[in-house]
Design a protein around this motif. Structure first.
Motif, PDB file in Angstrom:
ATOM      1  N   LEU A   1       0.818  -1.207   0.000  1.00  0.00           N
ATOM      2  CA  LEU A   1       0.000   0.000   0.000  1.00  0.00           C
ATOM      3  C   LEU A   1       0.860   1.268   0.000  1.00  0.00           C
ATOM      4  CD1 LEU A   1      -2.802  -0.983   2.544  1.00  0.00           C
ATOM      5  CD2 LEU A   1      -2.958  -0.919   0.052  1.00  0.00           C
ATOM      6  N   GLU A   2       1.891   1.293   0.840  1.00  0.00           N
ATOM      7  CA  GLU A   2       2.750   2.474   0.924  1.00  0.00           C
ATOM      8  C   GLU A   2       3.456   2.742  -0.408  1.00  0.00           C
ATOM      9  OE1 GLU A   2       6.167   4.417   3.799  1.00  0.00           O
ATOM     10  OE2 GLU A   2       5.927   2.234   3.792  1.00  0.00           O
ATOM     11  N   THR A   3       3.974   1.707  -1.004  1.00  0.00           N
ATOM     12  CA  THR A   3       4.666   1.853  -2.285  1.00  0.00           C
ATOM     13  C   THR A   3       3.711   2.327  -3.368  1.00  0.00           C
ATOM     14  OG1 THR A   3       6.224   0.134  -1.672  1.00  0.00           O
ATOM     15  CG2 THR A   3       6.029   0.643  -4.014  1.00  0.00           C
ATOM     16  N   THR A   4       2.515   1.769  -3.380  1.00  0.00           N
ATOM     17  CA  THR A   4       1.520   2.184  -4.374  1.00  0.00           C
ATOM     18  C   THR A   4       1.182   3.659  -4.201  1.00  0.00           C
ATOM     19  OG1 THR A   4       0.620  -0.054  -4.461  1.00  0.00           O
ATOM     20  CG2 THR A   4      -0.780   1.720  -5.302  1.00  0.00           C
ATOM     21  N   ALA A   5       1.065   4.112  -2.964  1.00  0.00           N
ATOM     22  CA  ALA A   5       0.764   5.520  -2.697  1.00  0.00           C
ATOM     23  C   ALA A   5       1.898   6.415  -3.186  1.00  0.00           C
ATOM     24  CB  ALA A   5       0.519   5.729  -1.202  1.00  0.00           C
ATOM     25  N   ILE A   6       3.131   6.062  -2.877  1.00  0.00           N
ATOM     26  CA  ILE A   6       4.284   6.871  -3.280  1.00  0.00           C
ATOM     27  C   ILE A   6       4.404   6.917  -4.805  1.00  0.00           C
ATOM     28  CG2 ILE A   6       6.809   6.943  -3.295  1.00  0.00           C
ATOM     29  CD1 ILE A   6       6.672   5.924  -0.365  1.00  0.00           C
ATOM     30  N   VAL A   7       4.283   5.768  -5.427  1.00  0.00           N
ATOM     31  CA  VAL A   7       4.398   5.723  -6.887  1.00  0.00           C
ATOM     32  C   VAL A   7       3.224   6.451  -7.536  1.00  0.00           C
ATOM     33  CG1 VAL A   7       4.431   4.180  -8.880  1.00  0.00           C
ATOM     34  CG2 VAL A   7       5.857   3.688  -6.897  1.00  0.00           C
ATOM     35  N   GLY A   8       2.049   6.370  -6.930  1.00  0.00           N
ATOM     36  CA  GLY A   8       0.903   7.129  -7.437  1.00  0.00           C
ATOM     37  C   GLY A   8       1.158   8.623  -7.431  1.00  0.00           C
ATOM     38  N   LEU A   9       1.823   9.101  -6.384  1.00  0.00           N
ATOM     39  CA  LEU A   9       2.207  10.515  -6.333  1.00  0.00           C
ATOM     40  C   LEU A   9       3.169  10.861  -7.464  1.00  0.00           C
ATOM     41  CD1 LEU A   9       2.821  11.238  -2.548  1.00  0.00           C
ATOM     42  CD2 LEU A   9       1.271  12.470  -4.076  1.00  0.00           C
ATOM     43  N   LEU A  10       4.169  10.030  -7.652  1.00  0.00           N
ATOM     44  CA  LEU A  10       5.143  10.284  -8.718  1.00  0.00           C
ATOM     45  C   LEU A  10       4.476  10.238 -10.088  1.00  0.00           C
ATOM     46  CD1 LEU A  10       8.170   8.214  -7.410  1.00  0.00           C
ATOM     47  CD2 LEU A  10       7.839  10.688  -7.287  1.00  0.00           C
ATOM     48  N   TRP A  11       3.565   9.293 -10.260  1.00  0.00           N
ATOM     49  CA  TRP A  11       2.855   9.107 -11.525  1.00  0.00           C
ATOM     50  C   TRP A  11       2.149  10.390 -11.955  1.00  0.00           C
ATOM     51  CZ3 TRP A  11       2.479   5.974 -15.533  1.00  0.00           C
ATOM     52  CH2 TRP A  11       1.315   5.962 -16.296  1.00  0.00           C
ATOM     53  N   THR A  12       1.539  11.087 -10.990  1.00  0.00           N
ATOM     54  CA  THR A  12       0.799  12.304 -11.337  1.00  0.00           C
ATOM     55  C   THR A  12       1.716  13.427 -11.787  1.00  0.00           C
ATOM     56  OG1 THR A  12       0.794  13.120  -9.059  1.00  0.00           O
ATOM     57  CG2 THR A  12      -1.079  11.764  -9.739  1.00  0.00           C
ATOM     58  N   GLY A  13       2.999  13.376 -11.409  1.00  0.00           N
ATOM     59  CA  GLY A  13       3.919  14.451 -11.747  1.00  0.00           C
ATOM     60  C   GLY A  13       4.842  14.182 -12.913  1.00  0.00           C
ATOM     61  N   LEU A  14       4.819  12.959 -13.451  1.00  0.00           N
ATOM     62  CA  LEU A  14       5.723  12.637 -14.562  1.00  0.00           C
ATOM     63  C   LEU A  14       5.126  13.061 -15.897  1.00  0.00           C
ATOM     64  CD1 LEU A  14       7.003   9.035 -13.717  1.00  0.00           C
ATOM     65  CD2 LEU A  14       8.294  11.163 -13.634  1.00  0.00           C
ATOM     66  N   PRO A  15       5.882  13.798 -16.706  1.00  0.00           N
ATOM     67  CA  PRO A  15       5.384  14.181 -18.032  1.00  0.00           C
ATOM     68  C   PRO A  15       5.395  12.975 -18.969  1.00  0.00           C
ATOM     69  CG  PRO A  15       7.624  14.986 -17.725  1.00  0.00           C
ATOM     70  CD  PRO A  15       7.207  14.352 -16.429  1.00  0.00           C
ATOM     71  N   GLU A  16       4.413  12.911 -19.849  1.00  0.00           N
ATOM     72  CA  GLU A  16       4.320  11.817 -20.822  1.00  0.00           C
ATOM     73  C   GLU A  16       5.172  12.153 -22.034  1.00  0.00           C
ATOM     74  OE1 GLU A  16       4.015   8.474 -22.278  1.00  0.00           O
ATOM     75  OE2 GLU A  16       2.615   8.665 -20.626  1.00  0.00           O
ATOM     76  N   GLY A  17       5.929  11.165 -22.501  1.00  0.00           N
ATOM     77  CA  GLY A  17       6.669  11.307 -23.740  1.00  0.00           C
ATOM     78  C   GLY A  17       8.001  12.017 -23.632  1.00  0.00           C
ATOM     79  N   GLU A  18       8.361  12.477 -22.457  1.00  0.00           N
ATOM     80  CA  GLU A  18       9.636  13.166 -22.291  1.00  0.00           C
ATOM     81  C   GLU A  18      10.607  12.268 -21.539  1.00  0.00           C
ATOM     82  OE1 GLU A  18       9.334  16.993 -20.472  1.00  0.00           O
ATOM     83  OE2 GLU A  18       7.402  17.378 -21.411  1.00  0.00           O
ATOM     84  N   ALA A  19      11.878  12.343 -21.909  1.00  0.00           N
ATOM     85  CA  ALA A  19      12.900  11.617 -21.172  1.00  0.00           C
ATOM     86  C   ALA A  19      13.215  12.413 -19.906  1.00  0.00           C
ATOM     87  CB  ALA A  19      14.154  11.454 -22.019  1.00  0.00           C
ATOM     88  N   VAL A  20      13.007  11.786 -18.757  1.00  0.00           N
ATOM     89  CA  VAL A  20      13.284  12.450 -17.483  1.00  0.00           C
ATOM     90  C   VAL A  20      14.094  11.513 -16.601  1.00  0.00           C
ATOM     91  CG1 VAL A  20      11.223  13.898 -17.537  1.00  0.00           C
ATOM     92  CG2 VAL A  20      11.109  11.653 -16.468  1.00  0.00           C
ATOM     93  N   ALA A  21      14.827  12.107 -15.680  1.00  0.00           N
ATOM     94  CA  ALA A  21      15.569  11.315 -14.702  1.00  0.00           C
ATOM     95  C   ALA A  21      14.578  10.770 -13.678  1.00  0.00           C
ATOM     96  CB  ALA A  21      16.606  12.195 -14.018  1.00  0.00           C
ATOM     97  N   LEU A  22      14.963   9.684 -13.016  1.00  0.00           N
ATOM     98  CA  LEU A  22      14.113   9.148 -11.974  1.00  0.00           C
ATOM     99  C   LEU A  22      13.951  10.189 -10.879  1.00  0.00           C
ATOM    100  CD1 LEU A  22      15.420   5.484 -11.649  1.00  0.00           C
ATOM    101  CD2 LEU A  22      13.380   6.290 -12.813  1.00  0.00           C
ATOM    102  N   PRO A  23      12.714  10.469 -10.472  1.00  0.00           N
ATOM    103  CA  PRO A  23      12.493  11.526  -9.482  1.00  0.00           C
ATOM    104  C   PRO A  23      12.877  11.075  -8.071  1.00  0.00           C
ATOM    105  CG  PRO A  23      10.428  10.483 -10.082  1.00  0.00           C
ATOM    106  CD  PRO A  23      11.487   9.881 -10.969  1.00  0.00           C
ATOM    107  N   ALA A  24      13.104  12.083  -7.209  1.00  0.00           N
ATOM    108  CA  ALA A  24      13.320  11.803  -5.791  1.00  0.00           C
ATOM    109  C   ALA A  24      12.006  11.297  -5.202  1.00  0.00           C
ATOM    110  CB  ALA A  24      13.763  13.077  -5.088  1.00  0.00           C
ATOM    111  N   LEU A  25      12.097  10.431  -4.207  1.00  0.00           N
ATOM    112  CA  LEU A  25      10.902   9.843  -3.605  1.00  0.00           C
ATOM    113  C   LEU A  25      10.338  10.723  -2.497  1.00  0.00           C
ATOM    114  CD1 LEU A  25      12.061   6.133  -3.236  1.00  0.00           C
ATOM    115  CD2 LEU A  25      10.599   7.111  -5.005  1.00  0.00           C
ATOM    116  N   PRO A  26       9.007  10.850  -2.426  1.00  0.00           N
ATOM    117  CA  PRO A  26       8.402  11.507  -1.269  1.00  0.00           C
ATOM    118  C   PRO A  26       8.722  10.706  -0.005  1.00  0.00           C
ATOM    119  CG  PRO A  26       6.808  11.222  -3.047  1.00  0.00           C
ATOM    120  CD  PRO A  26       8.022  10.438  -3.414  1.00  0.00           C
ATOM    121  N   LYS A  27       8.778  11.391   1.133  1.00  0.00           N
ATOM    122  CA  LYS A  27       9.063  10.731   2.409  1.00  0.00           C
ATOM    123  C   LYS A  27       7.756  10.529   3.169  1.00  0.00           C
ATOM    124  CE  LYS A  27      13.805  12.198   2.860  1.00  0.00           C
ATOM    125  NZ  LYS A  27      14.186  11.523   1.707  1.00  0.00           N
ATOM    126  N   THR A  28       7.576   9.333   3.702  1.00  0.00           N
ATOM    127  CA  THR A  28       6.354   9.005   4.434  1.00  0.00           C
ATOM    128  C   THR A  28       6.328   9.726   5.778  1.00  0.00           C
ATOM    129  OG1 THR A  28       6.317   6.832   3.391  1.00  0.00           O
ATOM    130  CG2 THR A  28       4.946   7.127   5.358  1.00  0.00           C
TER     131      THR A  28
END
Length: 146
Positions: free
Chosen positions: A60-87
């Motif tokens: 559940l925690e991982t799904t929540a964190i990745v869900g947050l990242l998912w909303t902020g990642l642009p589609e179709g652009e090459a980006v570096a792996l983002p920093a992770l939110p802290k619980t």
């Protein structure tokens, strides 16, 4: 799989515990689903057999964190792996035993600001309407993630 989905799967592979669990992410349009394939090593109660509560909480925690990242990642652009939110905190409701089969989860961002986010996540197995666990997490957002 979309470019954003590939980035998230790369991230999961870089976190040893997620790699150990076999956790992966699938996309369908704007929908992101976390998949936890069943493995006998995930059993916490062999009498039922049921998934270990710690595995469920991590899922559940991982799904929540990745869900947050998912909303902020642009589609179709090459980006570096983002920093992770802290619980900050995570509340898990164990609604029924997670049985010996694949599990799925999806996150819904309730609120996301520059520094803080709140996410609700639900997990199921065979039937999306029969949740076996749900949770609410609060996260401190890293600089630069919106």
């Amino acid at each position: 799989m979309s470019h954003r989905g590939e980035i998230l799967n790369q991230m999961a592979q870089r976190i040893p515990y997620l790699h150990f669990l076999g956790l992966r992410f699938e996309t369908a349009g704007e929908r992101l689903t976390a998949v936890l394939p069943f493995s006998p090593m995930l059993i916490g109660n062999p009498a039922i057999p049921a998934l270990h509560g710690g595995v469920t909480a991590a899922f559940l925690e991982t799904t929540a964190i990745v869900g947050l990242l998912w909303t902020g990642l642009p589609e179709g652009e090459a980006v570096a792996l983002p920093a992770l939110p802290k619980t900050i905190d995570l509340t898990v409701d164990y609604l029924r035993p997670g049985l010996s089969r694949d599990s799925f989860a999806e996150a819904r961002v309730v609120r996301q600001g520059r520094r803080y986010a709140s996410v609700h996540v639900e997990a199921w197995q065979d039937d999306r309407s029969r949740l076996f666990a749900q949770g609410t997490g609060h996260f401190l957002m890293p600089e630069g993630v919106r």
